[in-house]
Write a protein that holds these residues in place. Structure first.
Motif, PDB file in Angstrom:
ATOM      1  N   UNK A   9      24.206  36.061  67.829  1.00 16.98           N
ATOM      2  CA  UNK A   9      23.630  37.123  68.722  1.00 16.98           C
ATOM      3  C   UNK A   9      22.504  36.245  69.680  1.00 16.98           C
ATOM      4  N   UNK A  10      22.347  36.846  70.742  1.00 19.20           N
ATOM      5  CA  UNK A  10      21.514  36.207  71.588  1.00 19.20           C
ATOM      6  C   UNK A  10      20.002  36.402  71.338  1.00 19.20           C
ATOM      7  N   UNK A  11      19.495  35.283  71.234  1.00 20.63           N
ATOM      8  CA  UNK A  11      17.943  35.599  70.754  1.00 20.63           C
ATOM      9  C   UNK A  11      17.152  36.416  71.777  1.00 20.63           C
ATOM     10  N   UNK A  12      16.217  37.426  71.224  1.00 22.92           N
ATOM     11  CA  UNK A  12      15.297  37.993  71.990  1.00 22.92           C
ATOM     12  C   UNK A  12      14.599  37.361  72.688  1.00 22.92           C
ATOM     13  N   UNK A  13      13.742  37.859  73.673  1.00 23.73           N
ATOM     14  CA  UNK A  13      12.642  37.447  74.480  1.00 23.73           C
ATOM     15  C   UNK A  13      11.199  38.101  74.037  1.00 23.73           C
ATOM     16  N   UNK A  14      10.212  37.517  74.382  1.00 26.66           N
ATOM     17  CA  UNK A  14       8.943  38.149  74.232  1.00 26.66           C
ATOM     18  C   UNK A  14       8.638  39.465  74.813  1.00 26.66           C
ATOM     19  N   UNK A  15       7.909  40.278  74.211  1.00 23.31           N
ATOM     20  CA  UNK A  15       7.562  41.712  74.817  1.00 23.31           C
ATOM     21  C   UNK A  15       7.404  41.899  76.067  1.00 23.31           C
ATOM     22  N   UNK A  16       6.409  40.720  76.391  1.00 22.58           N
ATOM     23  CA  UNK A  16       5.879  40.660  77.986  1.00 22.58           C
ATOM     24  C   UNK A  16       7.061  40.457  79.032  1.00 22.58           C
ATOM     25  N   UNK A  17       7.991  39.529  78.453  1.00 21.12           N
ATOM     26  CA  UNK A  17       9.011  39.324  79.545  1.00 21.12           C
ATOM     27  C   UNK A  17       9.892  40.385  79.556  1.00 21.12           C
ATOM     28  N   UNK A  18      10.266  41.043  78.273  1.00 18.78           N
ATOM     29  CA  UNK A  18      11.205  42.007  78.380  1.00 18.78           C
ATOM     30  C   UNK A  18      10.837  43.226  79.143  1.00 18.78           C
ATOM     31  N   UNK A  19       9.452  43.469  79.305  1.00 15.71           N
ATOM     32  CA  UNK A  19       8.964  44.677  79.767  1.00 15.71           C
ATOM     33  C   UNK A  19       8.869  44.511  81.256  1.00 15.71           C
ATOM     34  N   UNK A  20       8.899  43.138  81.754  1.00 19.71           N
ATOM     35  CA  UNK A  20       8.503  42.955  83.248  1.00 19.71           C
ATOM     36  C   UNK A  20       9.747  42.412  83.862  1.00 19.71           C
ATOM     37  N   UNK A  21      10.976  42.053  83.140  1.00 25.55           N
ATOM     38  CA  UNK A  21      12.025  41.292  83.871  1.00 25.55           C
ATOM     39  C   UNK A  21      13.190  42.401  83.976  1.00 25.55           C
ATOM     40  N   UNK A  22      13.742  42.880  84.867  1.00 27.11           N
ATOM     41  CA  UNK A  22      14.864  43.718  85.162  1.00 27.11           C
ATOM     42  C   UNK A  22      16.239  43.271  84.391  1.00 27.11           C
ATOM     43  N   UNK A  23      16.300  41.814  84.309  1.00 28.27           N
ATOM     44  CA  UNK A  23      17.670  41.381  84.098  1.00 28.27           C
ATOM     45  C   UNK A  23      17.323  40.652  82.334  1.00 28.27           C
TER      46      UNK A  23
END
Length: 193
Positions: free
Chosen positions: A116-130
């Motif tokens: 599985x692709x490792x997730x990103x940090x919450x702030x990145x996830x919430x601010x990046x549309x991709x």
């Protein structure tokens, strides 16, 4: 079908890790030198067979060429974050499925671990549309569906590196996407279990 079991570091003596910069981190900082790595910053499912793998007789072999000259018992495919902005989930999965099929052709005796692709940090996830965790989860669900628990198995490091909200633990990352070097060994500890 087979089920997972605990293994020791020696299990990886005949293992190959193929992947992007996240795998480069594991190679650099895990301290495990019994694994072969075909890893490159920027590697994608679309270009992985053309990427540099290793030198033989003074010439750099591509991943495709190297897989024709060496045999592995296990192949861990840890790739997918760099592809997030290219195409869509269907085109990604078509390329991913083709890559797994090609790995099986080149290494018919190897167990394939799709990761599985490792997730990103919450702030990145919430601010990046991709590059966000819902997009990663959608791809991970599709990658997991490739596993037959006979020759192809699914592993998801997110079980170990996410916080209570389901995002990459902020204490583990330096840039919201990659693990700090001291946590790269977590990949291997997880794979042992």
């Amino acid at each position: 079908t087979y089920s997972f079991s605990e293994v020791t570091q020696e299990y990886f003596d005949d293992a190959l890790f193929i992947g992007d910069s996240r795998v480069c981190g594991v190679e650099l900082y895990s301290g495990w030198d019994n694994i072969t790595y075909y890893a490159q910053n920027g590697m994608t499912i679309y270009n992985m067979f053309q990427c540099d793998a290793e030198k033989e007789n003074g010439r750099m072999l591509s991943v495709e060429e190297a897989l024709q000259t060496r045999s592995f018992g296990k192949i861990y495919l840890e790739i997918g974050i760099n592809e997030m902005g290219t195409g869509n989930v269907d085109s990604f999965m078509e390329a991913y499925g083709n890559a797994v099929a090609r790995l099986q052709e080149l290494q018919p005796d190897a167990i394939i671990y799709v990761c599985g692709i490792m997730y990103v940090k919450q702030s990145k996830s919430e601010s990046d549309p991709i590059f966000n965790n819902p997009n990663i989860k959608e791809r991970n669900d599709r990658i997991a569906a490739l596993a037959d628990n006979k020759a192809i198995f699914y592993l998801d490091i997110n079980e170990l590196v996410t916080d209570e909200s389901g995002h990459l633990n902020p204490a583990y990352t330096w840039d919201e996407v990659h693990l700090l070097g001291k946590y790269d060994a977590l990949w291997l500890e997880y794979f042992c279990s």
